[in-house]
Scaffold this motif. Structure first.
Motif, PDB file in Angstrom:
ATOM      1  N   SER A   1      42.526  45.346  31.865  1.00 19.90           N
ATOM      2  CA  SER A   1      41.575  46.307  31.910  1.00 19.90           C
ATOM      3  C   SER A   1      40.798  46.431  33.047  1.00 19.90           C
ATOM      4  N   ASP A   2      40.636  45.495  33.932  1.00 20.64           N
ATOM      5  CA  ASP A   2      40.045  45.481  35.234  1.00 20.64           C
ATOM      6  C   ASP A   2      40.540  44.853  36.281  1.00 20.64           C
ATOM      7  N   LEU A   3      40.000  45.007  37.289  1.00 22.07           N
ATOM      8  CA  LEU A   3      40.517  44.284  38.601  1.00 22.07           C
ATOM      9  C   LEU A   3      40.383  42.641  38.413  1.00 22.07           C
ATOM     10  N   ASP A   4      39.350  42.198  38.078  1.00 19.90           N
ATOM     11  CA  ASP A   4      38.862  40.671  37.882  1.00 19.90           C
ATOM     12  C   ASP A   4      40.106  40.158  36.775  1.00 19.90           C
ATOM     13  N   SER A   5      40.352  40.844  35.974  1.00 24.71           N
ATOM     14  CA  SER A   5      41.575  40.199  34.859  1.00 24.71           C
ATOM     15  C   SER A   5      42.820  40.137  35.447  1.00 24.71           C
TER      16      SER A   5
ATOM     17  N   ARG B   1      38.510  45.622  45.061  1.00 24.37           N
ATOM     18  CA  ARG B   1      37.186  45.328  44.443  1.00 24.37           C
ATOM     19  C   ARG B   1      36.106  45.467  45.218  1.00 24.37           C
TER      20      ARG B   1
ATOM     21  N   ARG C   1      35.432  49.384  45.966  1.00 21.01           N
ATOM     22  CA  ARG C   1      34.641  49.938  44.676  1.00 21.01           C
ATOM     23  C   ARG C   1      33.097  49.702  44.319  1.00 21.01           C
ATOM     24  N   GLU C   2      32.806  48.237  44.857  1.00 19.86           N
ATOM     25  CA  GLU C   2      31.598  47.817  44.859  1.00 19.86           C
ATOM     26  C   GLU C   2      30.682  48.512  45.754  1.00 19.86           C
TER      27      GLU C   2
END
Length: 171
Positions: A100-104, A167, A170-171
């Motif tokens: 679902s996201d970059l971290d996963s 990431r 995007r932050e």
């Protein structure tokens, strides 16, 4: 029901290319129905009827809330090949993403890299030990495998680095 089997090799670090190929097969009306060592079994379906995804998922993590959630969302587990699990889902049920996201996605790459590091280390150790043993002349094979897997770790690291830069952006 029309079926076909294709034998094809993908390196562990090219799992995204494997998934892309499986997706393309599904778009062309051949959905994954089973897997084996370098073997993919397909059944004829409507072109684009299914989406196919794969994930590195150790056996200990397979029967968890996460996999239950996948099944509740309509995803079917097609098969397992060692630590890789293959899923398919009808496209009519909506988008199908495992991460679902970059971290996963980064965590997924970390898991793959850790396994590959163990394989590379074991082959390096065996290769070095065998190269000092005159009765075993095949130590070079382990050293070759260690080199190849180390290359793969570098590829995984490059993918991870790209996601980490994205990431930060995007932050």
């Amino acid at each position: 029901m029309e079926r076909k089997t294709i034998r094809k090799w993908f390196w562990a670090w090219d799992f995204d290319k494997e998934e892309e190929w499986l997706e393309n097969m599904a778009r062309n009306g051949w959905v994954l129905d089973g897997v084996g060592f370098c073997t993919y079994h397909f059944i004829k379906s409507e072109p684009g009827e299914y989406s196919v995804r794969l994930q590195y998922l150790p056996i200990a993590e397979e029967n968890t809330d996460y996999t239950n959630l996948l099944e509740e969302s309509g995803a079917e587990r097609v098969g397992r090949m060692v630590q890789w699990v293959y899923y398919r889902k009808k496209t009519a049920d909506g988008p199908f993403q495992l991460f679902s996201d970059l971290d996963s996605r980064i965590t997924h790459l970390d898991k793959i890299a850790k396994l590959m590091l163990i394989v590379a280390g074991a082959n390096l150790l065996i290769g070095v030990v065998n190269s000092y043993n005159p009765s075993i002349s095949l130590g070079w094979i382990n050293l070759l495998v260690a080199s190849l897997v180390t290359y793969g770790i570098g590829r995984i690291h490059g993918k991870k680095e790209t996601l980490e830069k994205e990431r930060l952006f995007r932050e």
